[in-house]
Design a protein around this motif. Sequence first.
Motif, PDB file in Angstrom:
ATOM      1  N   GLY A   1       0.800  -1.215   0.000  1.00  0.00           N
ATOM      2  CA  GLY A   1       0.000   0.000   0.000  1.00  0.00           C
ATOM      3  C   GLY A   1       0.830   1.261   0.000  1.00  0.00           C
ATOM      4  N   TRP A   2       0.139   2.350  -0.200  1.00  0.00           N
ATOM      5  CA  TRP A   2       0.736   3.681  -0.147  1.00  0.00           C
ATOM      6  C   TRP A   2       0.054   4.491   0.942  1.00  0.00           C
ATOM      7  CZ3 TRP A   2       5.008   5.077  -2.774  1.00  0.00           C
ATOM      8  CH2 TRP A   2       5.382   4.293  -3.873  1.00  0.00           C
ATOM      9  N   TYR A   3       0.861   5.120   1.751  1.00  0.00           N
ATOM     10  CA  TYR A   3       0.392   6.029   2.779  1.00  0.00           C
ATOM     11  C   TYR A   3       1.024   7.394   2.499  1.00  0.00           C
ATOM     12  CZ  TYR A   3      -1.217   2.056   5.588  1.00  0.00           C
ATOM     13  OH  TYR A   3      -1.868   0.938   6.045  1.00  0.00           O
ATOM     14  N   ARG A   4       0.486   8.412   3.116  1.00  0.00           N
ATOM     15  CA  ARG A   4       1.095   9.733   2.997  1.00  0.00           C
ATOM     16  C   ARG A   4       0.989  10.474   4.322  1.00  0.00           C
ATOM     17  NH1 ARG A   4      -3.411  12.311  -1.139  1.00  0.00           N
ATOM     18  NH2 ARG A   4      -5.127  12.464   0.371  1.00  0.00           N
ATOM     19  N   GLN A   5       1.924  11.394   4.481  1.00  0.00           N
ATOM     20  CA  GLN A   5       1.930  12.213   5.691  1.00  0.00           C
ATOM     21  C   GLN A   5       2.320  13.630   5.321  1.00  0.00           C
ATOM     22  OE1 GLN A   5       4.411  10.732   8.885  1.00  0.00           O
ATOM     23  NE2 GLN A   5       3.243  11.888  10.395  1.00  0.00           N
ATOM     24  N   ALA A   6       1.403  14.541   5.549  1.00  0.00           N
ATOM     25  CA  ALA A   6       1.653  15.962   5.326  1.00  0.00           C
ATOM     26  C   ALA A   6       2.114  16.588   6.639  1.00  0.00           C
ATOM     27  CB  ALA A   6       0.397  16.644   4.814  1.00  0.00           C
ATOM     28  N   PRO A   7       2.836  17.701   6.594  1.00  0.00           N
ATOM     29  CA  PRO A   7       3.310  18.345   7.825  1.00  0.00           C
ATOM     30  C   PRO A   7       2.167  18.627   8.772  1.00  0.00           C
ATOM     31  CG  PRO A   7       4.368  19.317   5.916  1.00  0.00           C
ATOM     32  CD  PRO A   7       3.324  18.397   5.382  1.00  0.00           C
ATOM     33  N   GLY A   8       2.349  18.217  10.016  1.00  0.00           N
ATOM     34  CA  GLY A   8       1.342  18.453  11.032  1.00  0.00           C
ATOM     35  C   GLY A   8       0.207  17.459  11.047  1.00  0.00           C
ATOM     36  N   ASN A   9       0.214  16.527  10.101  1.00  0.00           N
ATOM     37  CA  ASN A   9      -0.859  15.539  10.030  1.00  0.00           C
ATOM     38  C   ASN A   9      -0.346  14.147  10.350  1.00  0.00           C
ATOM     39  OD1 ASN A   9      -2.465  17.618   9.191  1.00  0.00           O
ATOM     40  ND2 ASN A   9      -2.661  16.926   7.075  1.00  0.00           N
ATOM     41  N   GLU A  10      -1.270  13.258  10.670  1.00  0.00           N
ATOM     42  CA  GLU A  10      -0.904  11.871  10.883  1.00  0.00           C
ATOM     43  C   GLU A  10      -0.760  11.157   9.542  1.00  0.00           C
ATOM     44  OE1 GLU A  10      -3.126  11.110  15.190  1.00  0.00           O
ATOM     45  OE2 GLU A  10      -3.761  10.026  13.409  1.00  0.00           O
ATOM     46  N   ARG A  11      -0.035  10.056   9.551  1.00  0.00           N
ATOM     47  CA  ARG A  11       0.101   9.250   8.349  1.00  0.00           C
ATOM     48  C   ARG A  11      -1.263   8.618   8.042  1.00  0.00           C
ATOM     49  NH1 ARG A  11       5.309   5.420   7.678  1.00  0.00           N
ATOM     50  NH2 ARG A  11       6.189   7.412   8.350  1.00  0.00           N
ATOM     51  N   GLU A  12      -1.650   8.660   6.765  1.00  0.00           N
ATOM     52  CA  GLU A  12      -2.950   8.120   6.384  1.00  0.00           C
ATOM     53  C   GLU A  12      -2.823   7.203   5.175  1.00  0.00           C
ATOM     54  OE1 GLU A  12      -5.623  11.193   5.122  1.00  0.00           O
ATOM     55  OE2 GLU A  12      -4.264  11.961   3.586  1.00  0.00           O
ATOM     56  N   LEU A  13      -3.724   6.253   5.099  1.00  0.00           N
ATOM     57  CA  LEU A  13      -3.741   5.331   3.975  1.00  0.00           C
ATOM     58  C   LEU A  13      -4.267   6.038   2.733  1.00  0.00           C
ATOM     59  CD1 LEU A  13      -3.514   2.427   2.804  1.00  0.00           C
ATOM     60  CD2 LEU A  13      -5.889   2.101   3.539  1.00  0.00           C
ATOM     61  N   VAL A  14      -3.573   5.852   1.630  1.00  0.00           N
ATOM     62  CA  VAL A  14      -4.020   6.386   0.344  1.00  0.00           C
ATOM     63  C   VAL A  14      -4.673   5.284  -0.472  1.00  0.00           C
ATOM     64  CG1 VAL A  14      -3.305   7.458  -1.822  1.00  0.00           C
ATOM     65  CG2 VAL A  14      -2.200   8.124   0.331  1.00  0.00           C
ATOM     66  N   ALA A  15      -3.956   4.180  -0.634  1.00  0.00           N
ATOM     67  CA  ALA A  15      -4.465   3.068  -1.436  1.00  0.00           C
ATOM     68  C   ALA A  15      -3.721   1.809  -1.046  1.00  0.00           C
ATOM     69  CB  ALA A  15      -4.298   3.344  -2.927  1.00  0.00           C
ATOM     70  N   ALA A  16      -4.373   0.662  -1.235  1.00  0.00           N
ATOM     71  CA  ALA A  16      -3.747  -0.623  -0.940  1.00  0.00           C
ATOM     72  C   ALA A  16      -4.230  -1.650  -1.940  1.00  0.00           C
ATOM     73  CB  ALA A  16      -4.076  -1.068   0.481  1.00  0.00           C
ATOM     74  N   ILE A  17      -3.407  -2.691  -2.126  1.00  0.00           N
ATOM     75  CA  ILE A  17      -3.761  -3.765  -3.052  1.00  0.00           C
ATOM     76  C   ILE A  17      -3.270  -5.083  -2.481  1.00  0.00           C
ATOM     77  CG2 ILE A  17      -1.649  -3.381  -4.409  1.00  0.00           C
ATOM     78  CD1 ILE A  17      -3.311  -4.178  -6.910  1.00  0.00           C
ATOM     79  N   THR A  18      -4.127  -6.097  -2.531  1.00  0.00           N
ATOM     80  CA  THR A  18      -3.750  -7.404  -1.999  1.00  0.00           C
ATOM     81  C   THR A  18      -3.063  -8.242  -3.076  1.00  0.00           C
ATOM     82  OG1 THR A  18      -5.757  -8.568  -2.658  1.00  0.00           O
ATOM     83  CG2 THR A  18      -5.835  -7.314  -0.590  1.00  0.00           C
ATOM     84  N   SER A  19      -2.600  -9.411  -2.664  1.00  0.00           N
ATOM     85  CA  SER A  19      -1.939 -10.314  -3.606  1.00  0.00           C
ATOM     86  C   SER A  19      -2.905 -10.837  -4.660  1.00  0.00           C
ATOM     87  CB  SER A  19      -1.290 -11.475  -2.862  1.00  0.00           C
ATOM     88  OG  SER A  19      -2.261 -12.174  -2.114  1.00  0.00           O
ATOM     89  N   ARG A  20      -4.189 -10.714  -4.380  1.00  0.00           N
ATOM     90  CA  ARG A  20      -5.210 -11.119  -5.345  1.00  0.00           C
ATOM     91  C   ARG A  20      -5.787  -9.924  -6.097  1.00  0.00           C
ATOM     92  NH1 ARG A  20      -8.601 -15.971  -2.275  1.00  0.00           N
ATOM     93  NH2 ARG A  20      -6.784 -17.280  -1.822  1.00  0.00           N
ATOM     94  N   ASP A  21      -5.085  -8.792  -6.000  1.00  0.00           N
ATOM     95  CA  ASP A  21      -5.451  -7.579  -6.736  1.00  0.00           C
ATOM     96  C   ASP A  21      -6.750  -6.923  -6.265  1.00  0.00           C
ATOM     97  OD1 ASP A  21      -4.058  -8.721  -9.910  1.00  0.00           O
ATOM     98  OD2 ASP A  21      -3.150  -7.644  -8.230  1.00  0.00           O
ATOM     99  N   THR A  22      -7.158  -7.205  -5.046  1.00  0.00           N
ATOM    100  CA  THR A  22      -8.258  -6.449  -4.462  1.00  0.00           C
ATOM    101  C   THR A  22      -7.715  -5.104  -4.023  1.00  0.00           C
ATOM    102  OG1 THR A  22      -9.333  -8.455  -3.682  1.00  0.00           O
ATOM    103  CG2 THR A  22      -9.986  -6.381  -2.643  1.00  0.00           C
ATOM    104  N   THR A  23      -8.407  -4.026  -4.414  1.00  0.00           N
ATOM    105  CA  THR A  23      -7.897  -2.689  -4.128  1.00  0.00           C
ATOM    106  C   THR A  23      -8.790  -1.942  -3.154  1.00  0.00           C
ATOM    107  OG1 THR A  23      -9.038  -1.790  -6.055  1.00  0.00           O
ATOM    108  CG2 THR A  23      -6.751  -2.488  -6.360  1.00  0.00           C
ATOM    109  N   HIS A  24      -8.187  -0.978  -2.475  1.00  0.00           N
ATOM    110  CA  HIS A  24      -8.912  -0.110  -1.555  1.00  0.00           C
ATOM    111  C   HIS A  24      -8.323   1.283  -1.698  1.00  0.00           C
ATOM    112  CE1 HIS A  24     -10.843   1.440   2.043  1.00  0.00           C
ATOM    113  NE2 HIS A  24      -9.665   1.945   2.366  1.00  0.00           N
ATOM    114  N   TYR A  25      -9.192   2.279  -1.736  1.00  0.00           N
ATOM    115  CA  TYR A  25      -8.752   3.673  -1.867  1.00  0.00           C
ATOM    116  C   TYR A  25      -9.404   4.527  -0.788  1.00  0.00           C
ATOM    117  CZ  TYR A  25      -7.286   2.307  -6.585  1.00  0.00           C
ATOM    118  OH  TYR A  25      -6.690   1.694  -7.656  1.00  0.00           O
TER     119      TYR A  25
END
Length: 122
Positions: free
Chosen positions: A35-59
């Motif tokens: 998956g990909w996470y992001r963190q902007a200054p002053g913010n907590e790290r948050e999930l952007v998108a993820a993908i499983t080994s079976r190509d199930t995605t979440h945004y």
Amino acid sequence: QVQLVESGGGLVQPGGSLRLSCAASGTIFKINAMGWYRQAPGNERELVAAITSRDTTHYSDSVKGRFTISRANAKNTVYLQMNSLKPENTAVYYCDADNLQRSLIDLPRDYWGQGTQVTVSS
């Protein structure tokens, strides 16, 4: 040792596109999801998108329809295509390998990359 190396960040104008890549290297038996996470200054790290080994995605709701995550399992690589970028997308983007096992008997754990800066500005 397992390493995750991100690439593809940079400066882009609003409305532009970037493609992030993350390659996991080392002794790897299995990765549950990446998956990909992001963190902007002053913010907590948050999930952007993820993908499983079976190509199930979440945004996250904020990127649906604009970002696309994909994975090359054979290469233990994950990509994030980011289109229609907005200034609020500016952050350090981190790659995550979820429940990675180095062998059949290895306890699964998460591994993180060092992060790549994405700046959206005119």
